[in-house]
Design a protein around this motif. Structure first.
Motif, PDB file in Angstrom:
ATOM      1  N   GLY A  84       0.796  -1.232   0.000  1.00 22.03           N
ATOM      2  CA  GLY A  84       0.000   0.000   0.000  1.00 22.03           C
ATOM      3  C   GLY A  84       0.819   1.269   0.000  1.00 22.03           C
ATOM      4  O   GLY A  84       0.284   2.351   0.265  1.00 22.03           O
ATOM      5  N   ILE A  85       2.106   1.165  -0.319  1.00 17.73           N
ATOM      6  CA  ILE A  85       2.988   2.343  -0.352  1.00 17.73           C
ATOM      7  C   ILE A  85       3.208   2.740  -1.816  1.00 17.73           C
ATOM      8  O   ILE A  85       3.799   1.969  -2.581  1.00 17.73           O
ATOM      9  N   PRO A  86       2.748   3.910  -2.269  1.00 18.36           N
ATOM     10  CA  PRO A  86       3.024   4.326  -3.648  1.00 18.36           C
ATOM     11  C   PRO A  86       4.533   4.367  -3.904  1.00 18.36           C
ATOM     12  O   PRO A  86       5.303   4.878  -3.081  1.00 18.36           O
ATOM     13  N   ALA A  87       4.955   3.801  -5.026  1.00 17.99           N
ATOM     14  CA  ALA A  87       6.388   3.749  -5.355  1.00 17.99           C
ATOM     15  C   ALA A  87       6.543   3.731  -6.869  1.00 17.99           C
ATOM     16  O   ALA A  87       5.599   3.435  -7.610  1.00 17.99           O
ATOM     17  N   ARG A  88       7.743   4.047  -7.330  1.00 18.61           N
ATOM     18  CA  ARG A  88       7.990   4.140  -8.769  1.00 18.61           C
ATOM     19  C   ARG A  88       9.484   4.026  -9.046  1.00 18.61           C
ATOM     20  O   ARG A  88      10.310   4.129  -8.131  1.00 18.61           O
ATOM     21  N   LEU A  89       9.818   3.794 -10.315  1.00 17.56           N
ATOM     22  CA  LEU A  89      11.170   4.019 -10.805  1.00 17.56           C
ATOM     23  C   LEU A  89      11.180   5.412 -11.417  1.00 17.56           C
ATOM     24  O   LEU A  89      10.390   5.691 -12.330  1.00 17.56           O
ATOM     25  N   ARG A  90      12.034   6.291 -10.920  1.00 15.39           N
ATOM     26  CA  ARG A  90      12.106   7.648 -11.464  1.00 15.39           C
ATOM     27  C   ARG A  90      12.498   7.579 -12.931  1.00 15.39           C
ATOM     28  O   ARG A  90      13.519   6.990 -13.283  1.00 15.39           O
ATOM     29  N   ARG A  91      11.698   8.145 -13.796  1.00 14.49           N
ATOM     30  CA  ARG A  91      11.855   7.962 -15.238  1.00 14.49           C
ATOM     31  C   ARG A  91      13.205   8.458 -15.752  1.00 14.49           C
ATOM     32  O   ARG A  91      13.754   7.896 -16.703  1.00 14.49           O
ATOM     33  N   SER A  92      13.759   9.483 -15.138  1.00 17.21           N
ATOM     34  CA  SER A  92      14.991  10.057 -15.676  1.00 17.21           C
ATOM     35  C   SER A  92      16.226   9.278 -15.274  1.00 17.21           C
ATOM     36  O   SER A  92      17.171   9.142 -16.047  1.00 17.21           O
ATOM     37  N   THR A  93      16.250   8.725 -14.068  1.00 19.42           N
ATOM     38  CA  THR A  93      17.468   8.088 -13.545  1.00 19.42           C
ATOM     39  C   THR A  93      17.306   6.609 -13.245  1.00 19.42           C
ATOM     40  O   THR A  93      18.280   5.957 -12.884  1.00 19.42           O
ATOM     41  N   MET A  94      16.092   6.063 -13.357  1.00 14.58           N
ATOM     42  CA  MET A  94      15.790   4.670 -13.020  1.00 14.58           C
ATOM     43  C   MET A  94      16.064   4.375 -11.551  1.00 14.58           C
ATOM     44  O   MET A  94      16.345   3.249 -11.170  1.00 14.58           O
ATOM     45  N   GLN A  95      15.987   5.391 -10.705  1.00 17.98           N
ATOM     46  CA  GLN A  95      16.160   5.218  -9.267  1.00 17.98           C
ATOM     47  C   GLN A  95      14.804   4.865  -8.638  1.00 17.98           C
ATOM     48  O   GLN A  95      13.795   5.508  -8.934  1.00 17.98           O
ATOM     49  N   PRO A  96      14.759   3.833  -7.760  1.00 18.67           N
ATOM     50  CA  PRO A  96      13.490   3.529  -7.096  1.00 18.67           C
ATOM     51  C   PRO A  96      13.174   4.576  -6.034  1.00 18.67           C
ATOM     52  O   PRO A  96      14.065   5.051  -5.327  1.00 18.67           O
ATOM     53  N   GLU A  97      11.889   4.943  -5.926  1.00 19.55           N
ATOM     54  CA  GLU A  97      11.460   5.955  -4.963  1.00 19.55           C
ATOM     55  C   GLU A  97      10.130   5.536  -4.346  1.00 19.55           C
ATOM     56  O   GLU A  97       9.314   4.876  -4.996  1.00 19.55           O
ATOM     57  N   TYR A  98       9.913   5.942  -3.100  1.00 21.42           N
ATOM     58  CA  TYR A  98       8.642   5.700  -2.427  1.00 21.42           C
ATOM     59  C   TYR A  98       8.087   7.037  -1.938  1.00 21.42           C
ATOM     60  O   TYR A  98       8.827   8.015  -1.740  1.00 21.42           O
ATOM     61  N   LEU A  99       6.765   7.081  -1.753  1.00 15.34           N
ATOM     62  CA  LEU A  99       6.108   8.315  -1.345  1.00 15.34           C
ATOM     63  C   LEU A  99       6.131   8.447   0.170  1.00 15.34           C
ATOM     64  O   LEU A  99       5.720   7.538   0.898  1.00 15.34           O
ATOM     65  N   GLU A 100       6.622   9.597   0.638  1.00 12.21           N
ATOM     66  CA  GLU A 100       6.654   9.875   2.080  1.00 12.21           C
ATOM     67  C   GLU A 100       6.362  11.351   2.285  1.00 12.21           C
ATOM     68  O   GLU A 100       7.053  12.213   1.732  1.00 12.21           O
ATOM     69  N   ASN A 101       5.326  11.635   3.077  1.00  6.38           N
ATOM     70  CA  ASN A 101       4.933  13.019   3.363  1.00  6.38           C
ATOM     71  C   ASN A 101       4.713  13.829   2.078  1.00  6.38           C
ATOM     72  O   ASN A 101       5.104  14.994   1.977  1.00  6.38           O
ATOM     73  N   GLY A 102       4.107  13.181   1.097  1.00 11.52           N
ATOM     74  CA  GLY A 102       3.747  13.875  -0.134  1.00 11.52           C
ATOM     75  C   GLY A 102       4.858  14.026  -1.143  1.00 11.52           C
ATOM     76  O   GLY A 102       4.653  14.631  -2.195  1.00 11.52           O
ATOM     77  N   GLU A 103       6.060  13.484  -0.861  1.00 12.94           N
ATOM     78  CA  GLU A 103       7.179  13.607  -1.788  1.00 12.94           C
ATOM     79  C   GLU A 103       7.799  12.235  -2.037  1.00 12.94           C
ATOM     80  O   GLU A 103       7.860  11.393  -1.143  1.00 12.94           O
TER      81      GLU A 103
END
Length: 710
Positions: A408-427
């Motif tokens: 249930g944690i929104p997450a993505r691969l950042r399109r520009s750098t292929m770095q994995p990221e998760y959403l925390e406090n709106g960022e």
């Protein structure tokens, strides 16, 4: 990666009686060593085959040109194209040869310098490669030192009259002297981080290999007819099967998803089953979050697994792409949500939910990797990665995103750098383990880069991966960032980037396949906001058509849909028109029709007329042709019953056996420019030529009006 157009291709070879022969994959000819791609292959800088082990690599007749992870590359260029031998000597700052240095041979393709081969120098500091006679960029590195330079085999060979007459030209030698740090950038701050640069641009003209098609076996008329009948039968069977499958679904039940179901083809029943199950609005949301290709093979059972998440207070633009969507990158779609939830204990899942950083800690401790056993063209799946406890860096990044989304944690691969990221406090933020030693706590302030890119006078657009890219310096080379599909707002675009060194590359493709290119290298500091104006060589009619003298076409006749015979001069009139002789259903024509579809808005606004010439009325049923006709507003259909295509090709210096044949004409029978066969980007090029002619004609008319007024 072709040198003469922005695309690539792969095909099949078969080994018969001691020799390798080529054939098409889904469109085999009646004879070996024939294919629609044979012309482009004759213009290649490098053609390789891949061997997935090291068995007998030292004893094969092919030239071994390097290894990437578990894949060995063998050079096949000399079988297809005229070649030269390029020998590179790498030296250190003291002038001593460097053994074991790596040398990348880079082709400018899709506005990036793509490393097509990576060589290793011997004890004399030398490495060599047999390659097509086209211009490339060389990059050498060893021990943190690097240097790069352009080499121009095509221009050197062109300067020698005999250079292109032989199958193999002489040797071209060049030298690279390694330097500490990337060229053109100086260390500016106390920590020695690379920064600086003044946005100066280096401009170059890159010449593609000259047209030298493979010597193909000739086909008899009987073979041509048999091949054509077989291809038409294959198309008929496929389309009938798809229509039958779609006909089994209730008509009109999901009108908004009609196109999606048509794209799905044989998988349409799976999508229908998924849509029909209940009224959950997430069903449509999920399907629209997928890539178009997913429609063709995503099973309903897999899609069902990914409905098990809730939106809560998340906004739509976060919930759908970064939580609901099962597509993370290019991995095979699998039911990983239920698997992941069953893979961890309640205590582990609770800890991961409270602190997503722990997900990456778990991956680093439990998922092993050995690059020697990898094949980087394939991504592992989250399920496979967890079962085997094994995965490449990219596969582990995909797994991180999958675990987060499953919990249930929104997450993505950042399109520009292929770095994995998760959403925390709106960022969105990357796990600490991937942020580097300099930023263990809060993320540093990003740098902002504003690109100023006014449209060219001809109306050409700036498209990422076509005429510009940006890459970040990683170690001793630039890694192109993934901004595919990004658009300028007016004439500017602002990118949010990490501090580092970047390279902008712009490329303008010329009709003959050559490129006007420019690049700029500069540094960005944390919190800096820098503006850069993109530079691209100006197109003018002289540059665009320098190798294409206008030619008078013979008297040609075509037949309209009502059966009336008309001359080409009468059809085109006194204006400018694109006459497109098409081979509906064949791969090169499919490319052209898709490009016409993509550029329909520009063509419709240009005032240009398109004369589409088919071989038979049955070709009007072709689905790709029908899509293009639905989008284009000024197309007239004719049929070629008197070998008009062959006669036109002969006059324009094109291959008379290849289709499509595109000819830009004016004043009835004057051929300005033509291209034939497989030539990705040809539609855009012809549009640019037309717009330049139109602009020059308007300026000439304005001059006449001004002179009369005076």
């Amino acid at each position: 990666r072709w040198a003469h157009c922005d695309d690539n291709h792969a095909w099949v070879e078969v080994y018969i009686r001691g020799r390798w022969h080529f054939l098409g994959a889904c469109e085999p000819e009646e004879e070996l060593d024939r294919g629609w791609f044979s012309g482009p292959a004759g213009r290649a800088i490098l053609i390789h085959s891949r061997c997935f082990c090291d068995y007998d690599c030292g004893g094969m007749q092919e030239e071994w040109i390097g290894r990437e992870d578990g894949v060995y590359y063998l050079n096949e260029t000399a079988s297809y194209a005229k070649t030269c031998r390029l020998t590179v000597t790498v030296k250190d700052a003291s002038g001593r040869p460097v053994r074991g240095a790596r040398v990348a041979v880079e082709i400018l393709n899709m506005a990036e310098f793509f490393p097509a081969a990576a060589l290793i120098t011997d004890e004399n500091g030398e490495a060599g490669i047999t390659m097509g006679i086209g211009d490339v960029r060389l990059r050498a590195w060893s021990g943190g030192c690097v240097y790069e330079k352009m080499v121009f085999p095509a221009q050197e060979a062109g300067a020698r009259d005999s250079g292109l007459k032989e199958k193999r030209t002489g040797e071209i030698r060049t030298e690279l002297v390694l330097k500490s740090g990337y060229p053109f950038i100086q260390e500016e701050d106390a920590k020695g981080r690379l920064a600086g640069g003044n946005n100066t641009w280096e401009q170059i003209l890159l010449t593609a290999p000259a047209q030298a098609p493979v010597s193909c076996a000739r086909q008899s008329e009987e073979q041509k007819g048999r091949r054509q009948r077989r291809l038409e039968e294959a198309v008929r069977l496929r389309e009938e099967r798809f229509r039958a499958l779609l006909g089994q679904l209730p008509a009109g039940e999901f009108p908004e998803e009609k196109e999606m179901l048509q794209i799905a083809g044989e998988n349409a029943a799976q999508l229908y089953t998924f849509l029909k199950k209940d009224g959950n609005p997430d069903r449509k949301r999920l399907l629209y979050s997928l890539a178009r290709k997913d429609y063709k093979d995503a099973p309903a059972s897999v899609l069902e697994d990914h409905l098990s998440c809730t939106q809560r207070e998340l906004p739509e633009d976060i919930y759908v792409p970064y939580l609901l969507c099962p597509r993370i990158y290019l991995e095979e779609l699998t039911p990983w949500r239920s698997f992941i939830r069953n893979c961890f204990s309640e205590e582990e899942k609770s800890a991961f939910t409270r602190r997503p950083e722990l997900v990456w800690d778990y991956i680093e401790k439990n998922i092993r990797y050995d690059a020697r056993l990898d094949y980087s063209a394939v991504c592992g799946t989250p399920i496979g990665c967890l079962k085997l406890k094994w995965g490449s860096l990219l596969t582990r990044k995909i797994l991180f995103v999958a675990i987060c989304r499953s919990l249930g944690i929104p997450a993505r691969l950042r399109r520009s750098t292929m770095q994995p990221e998760y959403l925390e406090n709106g960022e969105f933020r990357a796990p600490a383990g991937l942020r580097g030693k300099d930023s263990p706590g809060c993320l540093p302030a990003p740098a902002l880069l504003t690109l100023e890119a006014p449209e060219a006078q001809s109306g050409e657009k700036w498209n990422y991966g076509q005429n510009w890219t940006i890459g970040k310096l990683e170690g001793t080379g630039f890694c192109t960032l993934g901004y595919e599909g990004i658009c300028f707002a007016g004439d500017s675009l602002t990118l949010e980037l990490e501090a580092g060194v970047y390279r902008l590359v712009t490329s303008r493709r010329l009709p003959g396949g050559n490129q006007l290119a420019a690049f700029s290298v500069f540094g960005l500091k944390s919190g800096e906001h820098r503006a850069v104006e993109l530079l691209s060589g100006e197109n003018d009619e002289k540059t665009m058509l320098s190798d294409y003298p206008a030619r008078e076409l013979p008297e040609l006749f075509l037949w309209d849909v009502s059966g009336e015979r008309q001359s080409l001069a009468h059809i085109t009139g006194r204006g400018t028109a694109l006459v497109a002789f098409l081979g509906a259903g064949e791969e090169p024509t499919e490319h052209v029709l898709n490009e016409l579809n993509d550029y329909a808005e520009q063509w419709n606004g240009s005032g240009a007329e398109i004369i589409a010439v088919l071989r038979r009325p049955e070709e009007l049923k072709n689905a790709t042709l029908q899509r293009a006709l639905a989008c284009l507003s000024s197309v007239r259909i004719y049929f070629d019953r008197e070998e008009a295509a062959e006669k036109t090709a002969a006059v324009m210096g094109a291959d008379p056996e290849k289709l499509p044949l595109l000819v830009l004409t004016e004043e009835g029978r004057r051929g300005i420019y033509s291209c034939v066969g497989y030539h990705v980007g040809s539609v855009d090029l012809i549009l640019q030529i037309f717009l330049l002619r139109k602009k020059d004609g308007k300026e000439e008319n304005d001059d006449n009006i001004n002179r009369k007024a005076e």
